[in-house]
Write a protein that holds these residues in place. Structure first.
Motif, PDB file in Angstrom:
ATOM      1  N   VAL A 146      24.746  42.915  39.235  1.00  0.00           N
ATOM      2  CA  VAL A 146      24.437  42.708  37.817  1.00  0.00           C
ATOM      3  C   VAL A 146      25.530  41.872  37.153  1.00  0.00           C
ATOM      4  O   VAL A 146      25.247  40.956  36.379  1.00  0.00           O
ATOM      5  CB  VAL A 146      24.288  44.074  37.093  1.00  0.00           C
ATOM      6  N   ALA A 147      26.788  42.169  37.459  1.00  0.00           N
ATOM      7  CA  ALA A 147      27.914  41.494  36.808  1.00  0.00           C
ATOM      8  C   ALA A 147      28.120  40.065  37.308  1.00  0.00           C
ATOM      9  O   ALA A 147      28.680  39.239  36.609  1.00  0.00           O
ATOM     10  CB  ALA A 147      29.197  42.297  36.993  1.00  0.00           C
ATOM     11  N   GLY A 148      27.727  39.777  38.533  1.00  0.00           N
ATOM     12  CA  GLY A 148      27.834  38.408  39.035  1.00  0.00           C
ATOM     13  C   GLY A 148      28.971  38.190  40.017  1.00  0.00           C
ATOM     14  O   GLY A 148      29.726  39.101  40.353  1.00  0.00           O
ATOM     15  N   LEU A 149      29.083  36.953  40.460  1.00  0.00           N
ATOM     16  CA  LEU A 149      30.016  36.576  41.518  1.00  0.00           C
ATOM     17  C   LEU A 149      31.474  36.804  41.167  1.00  0.00           C
ATOM     18  O   LEU A 149      32.299  37.037  42.031  1.00  0.00           O
ATOM     19  CB  LEU A 149      29.820  35.101  41.888  1.00  0.00           C
ATOM     20  N   ARG A 150      31.806  36.739  39.920  1.00  0.00           N
ATOM     21  CA  ARG A 150      33.198  36.848  39.505  1.00  0.00           C
ATOM     22  C   ARG A 150      33.767  38.254  39.697  1.00  0.00           C
ATOM     23  O   ARG A 150      34.976  38.449  39.676  1.00  0.00           O
ATOM     24  CB  ARG A 150      33.319  36.439  38.044  1.00  0.00           C
ATOM     25  N   SER A 151      32.920  39.241  39.898  1.00  0.00           N
ATOM     26  CA  SER A 151      33.337  40.642  39.925  1.00  0.00           C
ATOM     27  C   SER A 151      34.550  40.909  40.801  1.00  0.00           C
ATOM     28  O   SER A 151      35.425  41.679  40.431  1.00  0.00           O
ATOM     29  CB  SER A 151      32.187  41.532  40.405  1.00  0.00           C
ATOM     30  N   PHE A 152      34.588  40.308  41.970  1.00  0.00           N
ATOM     31  CA  PHE A 152      35.686  40.594  42.887  1.00  0.00           C
ATOM     32  C   PHE A 152      36.593  39.391  43.110  1.00  0.00           C
ATOM     33  O   PHE A 152      37.399  39.385  44.028  1.00  0.00           O
ATOM     34  CB  PHE A 152      35.153  41.096  44.229  1.00  0.00           C
ATOM     35  N   SER A 153      36.448  38.388  42.271  1.00  0.00           N
ATOM     36  CA  SER A 153      37.343  37.241  42.394  1.00  0.00           C
ATOM     37  C   SER A 153      38.726  37.665  41.932  1.00  0.00           C
ATOM     38  O   SER A 153      38.883  38.674  41.260  1.00  0.00           O
ATOM     39  CB  SER A 153      36.854  36.083  41.526  1.00  0.00           C
ATOM     40  N   GLN A 154      39.702  36.913  42.317  1.00  0.00           N
ATOM     41  CA  GLN A 154      41.056  37.196  41.867  1.00  0.00           C
ATOM     42  C   GLN A 154      41.611  35.960  41.176  1.00  0.00           C
ATOM     43  O   GLN A 154      42.697  35.494  41.476  1.00  0.00           O
ATOM     44  CB  GLN A 154      41.915  37.657  43.037  1.00  0.00           C
ATOM     45  N   MET A 155      40.818  35.449  40.226  1.00  0.00           N
ATOM     46  CA  MET A 155      41.211  34.230  39.531  1.00  0.00           C
ATOM     47  C   MET A 155      42.323  34.480  38.519  1.00  0.00           C
ATOM     48  O   MET A 155      43.104  33.594  38.238  1.00  0.00           O
ATOM     49  CB  MET A 155      39.997  33.616  38.840  1.00  0.00           C
ATOM     50  N   THR A 156      42.363  35.675  37.955  1.00  0.00           N
ATOM     51  CA  THR A 156      43.362  35.978  36.940  1.00  0.00           C
ATOM     52  C   THR A 156      43.991  37.331  37.221  1.00  0.00           C
ATOM     53  O   THR A 156      43.520  38.080  38.075  1.00  0.00           O
ATOM     54  CB  THR A 156      42.728  36.019  35.534  1.00  0.00           C
ATOM     55  N   ASN A 157      45.023  37.648  36.460  1.00  0.00           N
ATOM     56  CA  ASN A 157      45.680  38.937  36.644  1.00  0.00           C
ATOM     57  C   ASN A 157      44.752  40.092  36.299  1.00  0.00           C
ATOM     58  O   ASN A 157      44.799  41.136  36.946  1.00  0.00           O
ATOM     59  CB  ASN A 157      46.980  39.001  35.836  1.00  0.00           C
TER      60      ASN A 157
END
Length: 191
Positions: free
Chosen positions: A28-39
């Motif tokens: 539901v939340a999308g691909l960014r959920s487990f990215s580590q783009m930011t702190n």
């Protein structure tokens, strides 16, 4: 200490259930959920793992509580990602990338700010396949703690300024650490 079969079965069911909840929320939340783009992405990823482990193994935490905690964390992460589109919120929420090398020169003041040693930096350069410092146009400590290494363009073009627009720590003469002299240059210098 030996756990009963009932306790072990409860841990197994809880683990599967909370894992499925995690997958559902991440869809539901999308691909960014487990990215580590930011702190804050990194912090959320750690928190997801902690919630899963606690829910799966603690008899004091119900599946409903664990699922609710995951849902609230996903919602918070999504809200912050949405709000970060505003520059003021982005400045408050994120660290800024930091320039570590520019034109093959290490920026000692920035290494100090990043609490990195030369050896830390050199290890990152080796991992990036750098064999000589003159191959490096810029190196940037990203908000995730990773070091991005942008190599010198073979055609002599400089790094596009847009790629460095939010990077802190431009070079001033007092912050430059001269590169260590190579053995070849030491043997050929004449005064």
């Amino acid at each position: 200490m030996v756990a009963s079969w009932q306790t072990l079965a409860l841990v197994a069911v809880s683990t599967v259930a909370v894992y499925l909840a995690l997958i559902g929320f991440s869809r539901v939340a999308g691909l960014r959920s487990f990215s580590q783009m930011t702190n804050f992405d990194f912090a959320a990823t750690v928190a997801f793992g902690s919630i899963m482990a606690t829910t799966a193994t603690s008899p004091d935490i119900s599946l409903a509580q664990g699922a609710l905690a995951l849902g609230v964390l996903f919602a918070t992460q999504s809200l912050l990602a949405y709000l970060r589109k505003r520059p003021r919120v982005e400045r408050l929420a994120d660290n800024r990338p930091l320039l570590l090398i520019q034109d093959e020169h290490e920026l000692s003041e920035n290494l100090d700010r990043a609490q990195m040693t030369r050896n830390d930096l050199y290890a990152k350069l080796r991992l990036a396949g750098v064999t000589h410092l003159d191959q490096v146009d810029v190196a940037v400590l990203e908000t995730t703690g990773e070091v991005s290494v942008l190599r010198v363009d073979p055609d002599g073009r400089r790094v596009d300024p847009r790629l460095l627009a939010n990077v802190e720590g431009g070079r001033t003469p007092s912050t430059v650490v001269p590169p260590a002299p190579s053995e070849a240059s030491q043997g050929t210098e004449h005064d």
